[in-house]
Design a protein around this motif. Structure first.
Motif, PDB file in Angstrom:
ATOM      1  N   GLY A  82      -6.399  -7.523  24.753  1.00 17.99           N
ATOM      2  CA  GLY A  82      -5.075  -7.103  25.207  1.00 17.99           C
ATOM      3  C   GLY A  82      -4.380  -6.147  24.249  1.00 17.99           C
ATOM      4  N   TRP A  83      -5.152  -5.402  23.481  1.00 19.17           N
ATOM      5  CA  TRP A  83      -4.593  -4.441  22.537  1.00 19.17           C
ATOM      6  C   TRP A  83      -4.757  -3.032  23.102  1.00 19.17           C
ATOM      7  N   ARG A  84      -3.946  -2.132  22.601  1.00 21.78           N
ATOM      8  CA  ARG A  84      -4.165  -0.724  22.923  1.00 21.78           C
ATOM      9  C   ARG A  84      -5.275  -0.211  22.013  1.00 21.78           C
ATOM     10  N   ARG A  85      -6.233   0.450  22.611  1.00 24.38           N
ATOM     11  CA  ARG A  85      -7.466   0.833  21.895  1.00 24.38           C
ATOM     12  C   ARG A  85      -7.192   1.672  20.642  1.00 24.38           C
ATOM     13  N   GLY A  86      -6.391   2.714  20.752  1.00 24.80           N
ATOM     14  CA  GLY A  86      -6.128   3.589  19.604  1.00 24.80           C
ATOM     15  C   GLY A  86      -5.385   2.873  18.486  1.00 24.80           C
ATOM     16  N   ILE A  87      -4.408   2.083  18.863  1.00 26.34           N
ATOM     17  CA  ILE A  87      -3.650   1.338  17.855  1.00 26.34           C
ATOM     18  C   ILE A  87      -4.545   0.305  17.185  1.00 26.34           C
ATOM     19  N   ALA A  88      -5.403  -0.365  17.965  1.00 29.63           N
ATOM     20  CA  ALA A  88      -6.312  -1.360  17.385  1.00 29.63           C
ATOM     21  C   ALA A  88      -7.240  -0.703  16.370  1.00 29.63           C
ATOM     22  N   PHE A  89      -7.807   0.450  16.744  1.00 25.51           N
ATOM     23  CA  PHE A  89      -8.699   1.160  15.828  1.00 25.51           C
ATOM     24  C   PHE A  89      -7.979   1.511  14.526  1.00 25.51           C
ATOM     25  N   LEU A  90      -6.837   2.183  14.657  1.00 25.30           N
ATOM     26  CA  LEU A  90      -6.104   2.626  13.466  1.00 25.30           C
ATOM     27  C   LEU A  90      -5.598   1.457  12.631  1.00 25.30           C
ATOM     28  N   PHE A  91      -5.058   0.438  13.289  1.00 27.44           N
ATOM     29  CA  PHE A  91      -4.486  -0.680  12.553  1.00 27.44           C
ATOM     30  C   PHE A  91      -5.552  -1.424  11.754  1.00 27.44           C
ATOM     31  N   VAL A  92      -6.680  -1.715  12.378  1.00 24.97           N
ATOM     32  CA  VAL A  92      -7.733  -2.449  11.669  1.00 24.97           C
ATOM     33  C   VAL A  92      -8.386  -1.569  10.605  1.00 24.97           C
ATOM     34  N   ALA A  93      -8.620  -0.304  10.898  1.00 23.46           N
ATOM     35  CA  ALA A  93      -9.214   0.587   9.886  1.00 23.46           C
ATOM     36  C   ALA A  93      -8.284   0.737   8.680  1.00 23.46           C
ATOM     37  N   LEU A  94      -6.983   0.939   8.928  1.00 24.98           N
ATOM     38  CA  LEU A  94      -6.032   1.056   7.819  1.00 24.98           C
ATOM     39  C   LEU A  94      -5.904  -0.256   7.044  1.00 24.98           C
ATOM     40  N   SER A  95      -5.926  -1.359   7.753  1.00 26.61           N
ATOM     41  CA  SER A  95      -5.855  -2.665   7.086  1.00 26.61           C
ATOM     42  C   SER A  95      -7.056  -2.864   6.175  1.00 26.61           C
ATOM     43  N   THR A  96      -8.228  -2.462   6.652  1.00 27.74           N
ATOM     44  CA  THR A  96      -9.450  -2.618   5.862  1.00 27.74           C
ATOM     45  C   THR A  96      -9.434  -1.713   4.640  1.00 27.74           C
ATOM     46  N   VAL A  97      -9.074  -0.450   4.829  1.00 25.15           N
ATOM     47  CA  VAL A  97      -9.100   0.493   3.708  1.00 25.15           C
ATOM     48  C   VAL A  97      -7.996   0.198   2.692  1.00 25.15           C
ATOM     49  N   SER A  98      -6.990  -0.555   3.096  1.00 20.81           N
ATOM     50  CA  SER A  98      -5.945  -0.910   2.126  1.00 20.81           C
ATOM     51  C   SER A  98      -6.529  -1.742   0.985  1.00 20.81           C
ATOM     52  N   HIS A  99      -7.573  -2.504   1.271  1.00 22.72           N
ATOM     53  CA  HIS A  99      -8.176  -3.360   0.239  1.00 22.72           C
ATOM     54  C   HIS A  99      -8.732  -2.543  -0.936  1.00 22.72           C
ATOM     55  N   PRO A 100      -9.673  -1.605  -0.687  1.00 17.14           N
ATOM     56  CA  PRO A 100     -10.165  -0.834  -1.840  1.00 17.14           C
ATOM     57  C   PRO A 100      -9.095   0.041  -2.477  1.00 17.14           C
ATOM     58  N   LEU A 101      -8.129   0.494  -1.687  1.00 16.46           N
ATOM     59  CA  LEU A 101      -7.054   1.303  -2.282  1.00 16.46           C
ATOM     60  C   LEU A 101      -6.218   0.461  -3.252  1.00 16.46           C
ATOM     61  N   LEU A 102      -5.951  -0.786  -2.893  1.00 16.01           N
ATOM     62  CA  LEU A 102      -5.245  -1.668  -3.839  1.00 16.01           C
ATOM     63  C   LEU A 102      -6.113  -1.948  -5.060  1.00 16.01           C
ATOM     64  N   ASP A 103      -7.411  -2.136  -4.841  1.00 16.28           N
ATOM     65  CA  ASP A 103      -8.318  -2.354  -5.976  1.00 16.28           C
ATOM     66  C   ASP A 103      -8.278  -1.180  -6.948  1.00 16.28           C
ATOM     67  N   LEU A 104      -8.138   0.031  -6.417  1.00  5.50           N
ATOM     68  CA  LEU A 104      -8.090   1.211  -7.281  1.00  5.50           C
ATOM     69  C   LEU A 104      -6.866   1.229  -8.186  1.00  5.50           C
ATOM     70  N   LEU A 105      -5.839   0.484  -7.821  1.00  5.41           N
ATOM     71  CA  LEU A 105      -4.614   0.465  -8.618  1.00  5.41           C
ATOM     72  C   LEU A 105      -4.695  -0.455  -9.829  1.00  5.41           C
ATOM     73  N   THR A 106      -5.717  -1.295  -9.885  1.00  5.74           N
ATOM     74  CA  THR A 106      -5.802  -2.259 -10.980  1.00  5.74           C
ATOM     75  C   THR A 106      -6.422  -1.620 -12.215  1.00  5.74           C
ATOM     76  N   ASP A 107      -6.074  -2.145 -13.370  1.00  3.98           N
ATOM     77  CA  ASP A 107      -6.601  -1.594 -14.618  1.00  3.98           C
ATOM     78  C   ASP A 107      -7.910  -2.262 -15.035  1.00  3.98           C
ATOM     79  N   ARG A 108      -8.545  -2.974 -14.135  1.00  5.86           N
ATOM     80  CA  ARG A 108      -9.850  -3.550 -14.436  1.00  5.86           C
ATOM     81  C   ARG A 108     -10.792  -3.315 -13.267  1.00  5.86           C
ATOM     82  N   GLY A 109     -12.046  -3.524 -13.505  1.00  5.36           N
ATOM     83  CA  GLY A 109     -13.037  -3.353 -12.455  1.00  5.36           C
ATOM     84  C   GLY A 109     -13.878  -2.113 -12.667  1.00  5.36           C
ATOM     85  N   ILE A 110     -14.879  -1.990 -11.820  1.00  6.41           N
ATOM     86  CA  ILE A 110     -15.882  -0.942 -11.967  1.00  6.41           C
ATOM     87  C   ILE A 110     -15.659   0.224 -11.008  1.00  6.41           C
TER      88      ILE A 110
END
Length: 185
Positions: A82-110
């Motif tokens: 029951g979702w709109r296809r374009g919004i579902a795609f963008l929302f889930v893709a942006l939600s997923t990519v937010s994870h590595p982007l937040l990881d990039l902000l930390t001062d530790r990790g590889i």
């Protein structure tokens, strides 16, 4: 990163966009997508995969390609959910990519394999504002640092988005009346 606030970006985005565009079930899918990239730690812990390999931590599941693939899965499931296809795609893709982007902000990790499979190298930022070195993996210090560097900015963006959306929706009837008058003349 073992963060408390990887789920904050989809929550903030859902609040800004509103329930009509992002129903609760899509919001929950976005929250799940925002923490899913760390599933790669199961490979490290249980399958003996090297931490810094493409199937190790911050590898394939932390890439833009992985985020786009999850967005595509959401788009394919949109009608059934029951979702709109374009919004579902963008929302889930942006939600997923937010994870590595937040990881990039930390001062530790590889770093993260953000551009895998196009590029195998790990990406780091020259400026990493989230000071987690010495904060431990969990605990109050880490929680408050994340609230300061992640939670507060996202709450501000969400509140601004909500205010803007409400202002636009409140002004909509006046614009429709003006357009109807202009068309009638």
């Amino acid at each position: 990163m073992p963060t408390y606030l990887h789920c904050a970006p989809p929550l903030a985005l859902a609040a800004a966009l509103g329930r009509r565009r992002v129903p609760a079930s899509l919001m929950l899918a976005g929250v799940a997508a925002s923490v899913l990239p760390d599933v790669d730690m199961l490979n490290v812990w249980y399958a003996g995969v090297r931490y810094n390999s493409v199937l190790g931590h911050r590898g394939l599941t932390h890439s833009l390609g992985f985020a786009l693939a999850l967005g595509l899965v959401a788009a394919l499931a949109a009608r059934r959910c029951g979702w709109r296809r374009g919004i579902a795609f963008l929302f889930v893709a942006l939600s997923t990519v937010s994870h590595p982007l937040l990881d990039l902000l930390t001062d530790r990790g590889i770093g993260t394999a953000l551009f895998y499979p196009v590029a195998d190298q790990r990406v780091t930022l020259p400026w990493r504002p989230l000071p987690l070195t010495g904060a431990g993996l969990f605990g109050a210090t880490r929680f408050w640092l994340e609230c300061l560097w992640i939670g507060l900015p996202l709450m501000t963006l969400a509140a601004s988005g909500v205010a803007l959306r409400q202002w636009i929706e409140r002004d909509k009837p006046a614009r429709h009346r003006a357009l109807a008058r202009a068309c009638a003349d």
